[in-house]
Design a protein around this motif. Structure first.
Motif, PDB file in Angstrom:
ATOM      1  N   LEU A  20       0.836  -1.194   0.000  1.00 51.32           N
ATOM      2  CA  LEU A  20       0.000   0.000   0.000  1.00 51.32           C
ATOM      3  C   LEU A  20       0.878   1.254   0.000  1.00 51.32           C
ATOM      4  CD1 LEU A  20      -2.874  -0.609   2.606  1.00 51.32           C
ATOM      5  CD2 LEU A  20      -3.090  -0.462   0.115  1.00 51.32           C
ATOM      6  N   PRO A  21       0.464   2.307  -0.715  1.00 49.82           N
ATOM      7  CA  PRO A  21       1.165   3.596  -0.571  1.00 49.82           C
ATOM      8  C   PRO A  21       1.142   4.036   0.893  1.00 49.82           C
ATOM      9  CG  PRO A  21      -0.337   3.644  -2.445  1.00 49.82           C
ATOM     10  CD  PRO A  21      -0.621   2.361  -1.715  1.00 49.82           C
ATOM     11  N   SER A  22       2.160   4.747   1.314  1.00 45.69           N
ATOM     12  CA  SER A  22       2.325   5.079   2.735  1.00 45.69           C
ATOM     13  C   SER A  22       1.099   5.729   3.369  1.00 45.69           C
ATOM     14  CB  SER A  22       3.548   5.978   2.921  1.00 45.69           C
ATOM     15  OG  SER A  22       4.719   5.275   2.593  1.00 45.69           O
ATOM     16  N   PRO A  23       0.457   6.749   2.753  1.00 44.11           N
ATOM     17  CA  PRO A  23      -0.713   7.342   3.413  1.00 44.11           C
ATOM     18  C   PRO A  23      -1.850   6.346   3.614  1.00 44.11           C
ATOM     19  CG  PRO A  23       0.108   8.770   1.661  1.00 44.11           C
ATOM     20  CD  PRO A  23       0.803   7.465   1.514  1.00 44.11           C
ATOM     21  N   LEU A  24      -2.107   5.514   2.602  1.00 45.51           N
ATOM     22  CA  LEU A  24      -3.163   4.503   2.734  1.00 45.51           C
ATOM     23  C   LEU A  24      -2.786   3.484   3.803  1.00 45.51           C
ATOM     24  CD1 LEU A  24      -3.975   3.858  -1.041  1.00 45.51           C
ATOM     25  CD2 LEU A  24      -5.204   5.340   0.539  1.00 45.51           C
ATOM     26  N   ASN A  25      -1.513   3.142   3.870  1.00 42.44           N
ATOM     27  CA  ASN A  25      -1.045   2.192   4.859  1.00 42.44           C
ATOM     28  C   ASN A  25      -1.294   2.691   6.280  1.00 42.44           C
ATOM     29  OD1 ASN A  25       0.811  -0.243   5.514  1.00 42.44           O
ATOM     30  ND2 ASN A  25       1.752   1.442   6.617  1.00 42.44           N
ATOM     31  N   ILE A  26      -1.085   3.996   6.502  1.00 40.31           N
ATOM     32  CA  ILE A  26      -1.284   4.567   7.836  1.00 40.31           C
ATOM     33  C   ILE A  26      -2.751   4.511   8.236  1.00 40.31           C
ATOM     34  CG2 ILE A  26      -1.170   6.705   9.172  1.00 40.31           C
ATOM     35  CD1 ILE A  26       1.337   7.349   7.341  1.00 40.31           C
ATOM     36  N   VAL A  27      -3.652   4.898   7.320  1.00 40.69           N
ATOM     37  CA  VAL A  27      -5.086   4.890   7.653  1.00 40.69           C
ATOM     38  C   VAL A  27      -5.578   3.458   7.848  1.00 40.69           C
ATOM     39  CG1 VAL A  27      -7.384   5.556   6.865  1.00 40.69           C
ATOM     40  CG2 VAL A  27      -5.453   7.089   6.474  1.00 40.69           C
ATOM     41  N   ALA A  28      -5.079   2.526   7.039  1.00 36.87           N
ATOM     42  CA  ALA A  28      -5.438   1.114   7.255  1.00 36.87           C
ATOM     43  C   ALA A  28      -4.977   0.659   8.635  1.00 36.87           C
ATOM     44  CB  ALA A  28      -4.815   0.250   6.166  1.00 36.87           C
ATOM     45  N   GLN A 163     -11.154   6.749   7.771  1.00 40.50           N
ATOM     46  CA  GLN A 163     -11.514   6.170   9.058  1.00 40.50           C
ATOM     47  C   GLN A 163     -12.229   7.218   9.896  1.00 40.50           C
ATOM     48  OE1 GLN A 163     -11.271   3.148  10.213  1.00 40.50           O
ATOM     49  NE2 GLN A 163     -11.380   3.296  12.440  1.00 40.50           N
ATOM     50  N   ILE A 164     -13.412   6.863  10.403  1.00 37.38           N
ATOM     51  CA  ILE A 164     -14.194   7.784  11.222  1.00 37.38           C
ATOM     52  C   ILE A 164     -13.673   7.721  12.659  1.00 37.38           C
ATOM     53  CG2 ILE A 164     -16.486   8.516  11.929  1.00 37.38           C
ATOM     54  CD1 ILE A 164     -15.965   8.475   8.882  1.00 37.38           C
ATOM     55  N   LEU A 165     -13.349   8.894  13.208  1.00 34.19           N
ATOM     56  CA  LEU A 165     -12.848   8.987  14.577  1.00 34.19           C
ATOM     57  C   LEU A 165     -13.907   9.482  15.550  1.00 34.19           C
ATOM     58  CD1 LEU A 165      -9.367  10.618  13.802  1.00 34.19           C
ATOM     59  CD2 LEU A 165      -9.895   8.184  14.068  1.00 34.19           C
ATOM     60  N   ARG A 166     -14.762  10.397  15.103  1.00 30.16           N
ATOM     61  CA  ARG A 166     -15.797  10.974  15.955  1.00 30.16           C
ATOM     62  C   ARG A 166     -16.948  11.436  15.062  1.00 30.16           C
ATOM     63  NH1 ARG A 166     -14.565  15.893  20.082  1.00 30.16           N
ATOM     64  NH2 ARG A 166     -13.455  14.229  21.183  1.00 30.16           N
ATOM     65  N   PRO A 178     -18.012   6.085  14.400  1.00 31.18           N
ATOM     66  CA  PRO A 178     -16.646   5.885  14.890  1.00 31.18           C
ATOM     67  C   PRO A 178     -16.190   4.428  14.783  1.00 31.18           C
ATOM     68  CG  PRO A 178     -17.785   7.401  16.322  1.00 31.18           C
ATOM     69  CD  PRO A 178     -18.811   6.905  15.339  1.00 31.18           C
ATOM     70  N   GLY A 179     -14.986   4.261  14.237  1.00 28.48           N
ATOM     71  CA  GLY A 179     -14.418   2.940  14.022  1.00 28.48           C
ATOM     72  C   GLY A 179     -14.631   2.400  12.630  1.00 28.48           C
ATOM     73  N   ASP A 180     -15.597   2.969  11.888  1.00 26.95           N
ATOM     74  CA  ASP A 180     -15.892   2.472  10.544  1.00 26.95           C
ATOM     75  C   ASP A 180     -14.863   2.972   9.530  1.00 26.95           C
ATOM     76  OD1 ASP A 180     -18.132   0.932  11.104  1.00 26.95           O
ATOM     77  OD2 ASP A 180     -19.506   2.612  10.903  1.00 26.95           O
ATOM     78  N   MET A 181     -14.643   2.144   8.514  1.00 23.56           N
ATOM     79  CA  MET A 181     -13.710   2.442   7.439  1.00 23.56           C
ATOM     80  C   MET A 181     -14.466   2.551   6.116  1.00 23.56           C
ATOM     81  SD  MET A 181     -10.819   2.769   5.824  1.00 23.56           S
ATOM     82  CE  MET A 181      -9.653   2.621   7.175  1.00 23.56           C
TER      83      MET A 181
END
Length: 226
Positions: A20-28, A163-166, A178-181
């Motif tokens: 995965l590209p780095s930004p996508l890898n972080i969100v995953a 990714q939903i945080l709040r 929250p928690g959903d991707m």
């Protein structure tokens, strides 16, 4: 936290392979911190990757020993590239947002945004919309969208992970809380509408700009750079 929207299996396989590209890898990685279901799926992807690696090598005299060596080599490679495995995540204490500190950010975001929502300096990009970009990685973005806000209709140049945080939003794919991707590609066109109550805060990664349907949104796109 019990996510209802998860990473696509192809995304998990790419994550396990370090592709995965780095930004996508972080969100995953943010989602994997919070989702036991996807960690279980990741373990399967890692196991498949280990078997495929073994099949590319000559049959060893000690098959079990060679399989263990290949698995350790794959996990070491993932660790060397900063990609946590499902096994390492499961060994760590729960990283879900502590109830005592609702502003706590997932660990995977700390190098880019710090540890707390309270310390973020949001930039205004439109009525009811603010964002902040990771200095080291401009395509890694946090968004804060006011309640009841309807975003412009758009599709995606390539891939997007959000990714939903709040807070939460609704679109044609359902309710994202929250928690959903949201694991989206160029075939998805949607128009998120944030729910009443609190602002929707999410972290997103794009590997190509969004594709807006309306002419006004397209005009504004060069200023907000989404």
């Amino acid at each position: 936290m019990n996510p209802h929207h998860h990473l696509h299996e192809s995304t998990l396989i790419s994550y396990a392979a370090g592709a995965l590209p780095s930004p996508l890898n972080i969100v995953a990685g943010v989602h994997l911190e919070q989702c036991p279901h996807c960690r279980a799926q990741l373990r399967q992807a890692e196991a498949i990757g280990s078997v495929l690696m073994e099949q590319t090598q000559p049959a060893p005299a000690a098959a079990e020993q060679r399989r263990a060596q290949l698995r350790e080599a794959m996990l070491a490679q993932l660790a060397g590239e900063g990609i946590p495995s499902a096994e390492s995540m499961d060994r760590q204490p729960s990283r879900e947002r502590p109830e005592a500190d609702p502003d706590h950010l997932p660990v995977a975001l700390h190098p880019y945004f710090g540890s707390s929502l309270r310390n973020l300096r949001w930039r205004w990009i439109g009525p009811g919309m603010h964002c902040i970009r990771a200095e080291q990685m401009p395509s890694l973005i946090m968004l804060k969208i006011a309640p009841g806000k309807c975003l412009p209709m758009h599709s995606h140049g390539r891939s997007e992970l959000t990714q939903i945080l709040r807070g939460s939003y609704n679109d044609a794919l359902g309710l994202f809380a929250p928690g959903d991707m949201a694991d989206l590609d160029e075939d998805v066109e949607h128009q998120p509408v944030t729910a009443p109550g609190v602002p929707c805060i999410c972290v997103s990664a794009l590997d190509a700009p969004l594709v807006f349907s309306g002419w006004l949104a397209r005009k504004l796109q060069r200023f907000v750079k989404l």
